[in-house]
Design a protein around this motif. Structure first.
Motif, PDB file in Angstrom:
ATOM      1  N   THR A  86     -37.274 133.794  73.003  1.00  0.00           N
ATOM      2  CA  THR A  86     -36.359 134.777  72.416  1.00  0.00           C
ATOM      3  C   THR A  86     -35.130 134.982  73.293  1.00  0.00           C
ATOM      4  O   THR A  86     -33.991 134.997  72.799  1.00  0.00           O
ATOM      5  CB  THR A  86     -37.082 136.119  72.202  1.00  0.00           C
ATOM      6  OG1 THR A  86     -38.132 135.939  71.237  1.00  0.00           O
ATOM      7  CG2 THR A  86     -36.115 137.185  71.684  1.00  0.00           C
TER       8      THR A  86
ATOM      9  N   GLN B 268     -35.797 138.619  64.713  1.00  0.00           N
ATOM     10  CA  GLN B 268     -36.889 138.607  65.682  1.00  0.00           C
ATOM     11  C   GLN B 268     -37.900 139.731  65.440  1.00  0.00           C
ATOM     12  O   GLN B 268     -39.066 139.619  65.820  1.00  0.00           O
ATOM     13  CB  GLN B 268     -36.333 138.706  67.105  1.00  0.00           C
ATOM     14  CG  GLN B 268     -35.580 137.470  67.567  1.00  0.00           C
ATOM     15  CD  GLN B 268     -36.468 136.252  67.684  1.00  0.00           C
ATOM     16  OE1 GLN B 268     -37.339 136.173  68.543  1.00  0.00           O
ATOM     17  NE2 GLN B 268     -36.253 135.279  66.799  1.00  0.00           N
TER      18      GLN B 268
ATOM     19  N   ALA C 171     -40.531 137.102  66.110  1.00  0.00           N
ATOM     20  CA  ALA C 171     -40.683 136.888  67.551  1.00  0.00           C
ATOM     21  C   ALA C 171     -42.149 136.781  67.974  1.00  0.00           C
ATOM     22  O   ALA C 171     -43.017 137.492  67.469  1.00  0.00           O
ATOM     23  CB  ALA C 171     -40.015 138.026  68.324  1.00  0.00           C
TER      24      ALA C 171
END
Length: 577
Positions: free
Chosen positions: A414, A435, A439
């Motif tokens: 990330t 995200q 993520a």
């Protein structure tokens, strides 16, 4: 205290009985060919950094896992897959290993590991280790030697390209979509290859000395008594070292161009011959090829390579099941099952440490539907043909944390993508929003044990924030509720162990084009079980052309059923026909 003891005793008695049922089945049913313990096992994945902190440093550790072994046993699982615990500078949360024969100090000592293994085996729980040998850490002694000079004996342990030959052919790095996987190193005026982080140089498997080093590492752990390996990123170990130019857009089918290199199967057969064949273990490679045909090559028993395939197609097809559609999802599982119906063996999973939370991606994590959809998804994993892998915390219905700031993220994937995008003037706000759903650290937040500070995970500041919903979603609260997600999960495992048809039975997809319902049967020795799963938040009906009025209900996530094929939102029903 007495009540708690009796409850624990009852769970233990039930699961010991179920284990005996499963073992006696394996011994008595001679009509089922090639029965193996790893086919009948339920595998529970533990992310050690986030499971339980025992010493108040904010990081989960081996003693923390030891303290929760009775909980793990109470689930009814048979094996634990443990993410890497080896010595590591922790650039990629332990997947960058600096010493394969030592324990990362964050997690404890080798003595702690020995106690963990002994206590797991005492409870009839097998231990599967994560082995990362496509690459090492750049802090491993092999790489330190390799980069020191061009004539060092370890030079050929990694992939190097002399700078005087010009820049090497471009290779894409997984952890930054616009970075080159060849990293310049001034010390010897050369480039080294890193498919992942620049602190994770790829090992040169074309060098037989490297392979023998790895086999020695495997024997070290197997001789300690572990029960198998999950081999991380191993599909990338063999490479075409002529380094051909790759076509534009190759990264859209990365496995085709990066994975299953020219000698990979040759290396696996050598590994099996020299190591695996000497032990009764479970072996699975992450990402076994790009198709069912590829995957079968890894686990066809006649080829003597691995014994279980672990593919990504079912988890890498979108941000949420709604994005790609249930019909496509059913097609993937059915296509793989068709290829494996006569030989080979599959793993079944929809979550792990590299994925967002199961219920956030494939179910519905709103307060109205979180519990029921979590139960539905667990039913799916436990009733498909293959060995189920289940990620820690999903038995509670834990959900994505959805961080707002890049400062909350620790993950190299990330962070590298964020700062790379920022340097190019990209839309980092949109990236962070994405995200929240995709993520990896959504699935890595600390385990929620109770409603005390930090969910009972630690008394210190946790290495990664605890999801603030821990006061509502935690193991202690669900222990007390017979209808909780946790206790439903336990019942599911009981049903699976008591019904071998769910392990070895033939799979047949029903109602193929239904956009909301996943329906299938399992058949074994003249018996048939029907599984109905509603993947939507609406009332719907399965078109199955089967009379289920007199069918026995083995388990249902609503408790009661209508027996007419109609399904409530995220309903799951398992019928014995």
């Amino acid at each position: 205290m007495k009540l708690q003891f009796l409850k624990c005793f009852a769970f233990t008695a039930v699961f010991l009985g179920l284990q005996q049922t499963s073992q006696s089945f394996a011994q008595e049913n001679k009509s089922i060919p090639d029965q193996k313990w790893w086919k009948e096992a339920v595998v529970y994945q533990i992310y050690p950094r986030s499971f339980k902190d025992s010493n108040g440093d904010g990081i989960g550790d081996l003693k923390g896992i030891i303290s929760k072994l009775d909980y793990i046993k109470s689930l009814g699982i048979d094996a634990v897959w443990l993410n890497p615990i080896y010595a590591s500078p922790n650039d990629d949360n332990g997947y960058d290993i600096s010493n394969y024969r030592e324990i990362m100090p964050d997690f404890g000592t080798m003595e702690d590991f020995n106690v963990l293994l002994k206590e797991m085996h005492k409870r009839n729980i097998k231990l599967i280790m994560d082995l990362v040998v496509n690459h090492s850490s750049d802090e491993h002694e092999w790489f330190k030697q390799s980069r020191s000079s061009r004539d060092n004996p370890y030079r050929n342990y990694y992939h190097w390209w002399p700078a005087e030959n010009g820049k090497p052919p471009y290779r894409w790095s997984f952890f930054d979509v616009n970075s080159d996987a060849w990293k310049y190193d001034a010390q010897t005026n050369s480039y080294y290859l890193h498919y992942f982080s620049q602190k994770q140089p790829d090992l040169n498997w074309e060098n037989p000395k490297v392979r023998q080093e790895v086999y020695d590492i495997m024997r070290f752990w197997l001789d300690k008594g572990i029960d198998g390996f999950r081999m991380d990123a191993f599909q990338f170990a063999s490479k075409d070292t002529t380094w051909p130019e790759l076509p534009k857009g190759f990264e859209k089918n990365i496995i085709k161009y990066y994975g299953v290199g020219p000698h990979l199967h040759e290396y696996l057969q050598e590994m099996n011959r020299e190591v695996f064949s000497k032990y009764d273990i479970m072996t699975v490679a992450e990402g076994a090829g790009s198709s069912p045909d590829d995957a079968l090559l890894f686990v066809d028993p006649d080829r003597k390579e691995l014994n279980m395939a672990y593919h990504f197609e079912s988890v890498d097809i979108g941000k949420h099941v709604k994005d790609f559609g249930l019909v496509k999802y059913k097609e993937i599982f059915s296509r793989y099952d068709e290829k494996f119906k006569d030989k080979g063996w599959l793993s079944i999973f929809i979550a792990n440490h590299d994925q967002p939370r199961m219920v956030s991606k494939f179910g519905n994590d709103t307060p109205e539907f979180r519990e029921i959809s979590s139960k539905m998804l667990s039913t799916f994993v436990m009733t498909m043909r293959g060995t189920p892998y289940y990620y820690n915390g999903d038995e509670l219905g834990m959900i994505n944390i959805r961080f707002d700031s890049i400062n909350d993220y620790h993950d190299v994937d990330t962070r590298n993508k964020y700062f790379g995008l920022k340097s190019r003037g990209g839309d980092v706000k949109a990236f962070l929003e994405e995200q929240k759903q995709t993520a990896r650290e959504n699935g890595r937040t600390p385990f929620q044990w109770d409603d005390s500070l930090n969910g009972g995970f630690t008394t210190a500041i946790p290495w990664l924030k605890v999801n603030p919903n821990y006061t509502l979603i935690n193991a202690a609260a669900q222990e007390k509720d017979p209808n909780s997600v946790l206790n439903y999960f336990r019942k599911l495992i009981q049903v699976r162990k008591a019904n071998p048809i769910l392990i070895y039975g033939k799979y047949t997809l029903l109602d193929k084009e239904n956009p909301d319902v996943f329906a299938y049967t399992r058949e074994l020795e003249g018996k048939k079980v029907l599984v109905l799963l509603n993947f939507s938040e609406k009332n719907t009906k399965a078109n199955i052309n089967l009379n289920i009025k007199k069918a026995k209900v083995l388990i249902a996530n609503y408790g009661n059923v209508t027996k007419d094929g109609s399904l409530r939102p995220y309903e799951a029903v398992l019928y014995e026909l």
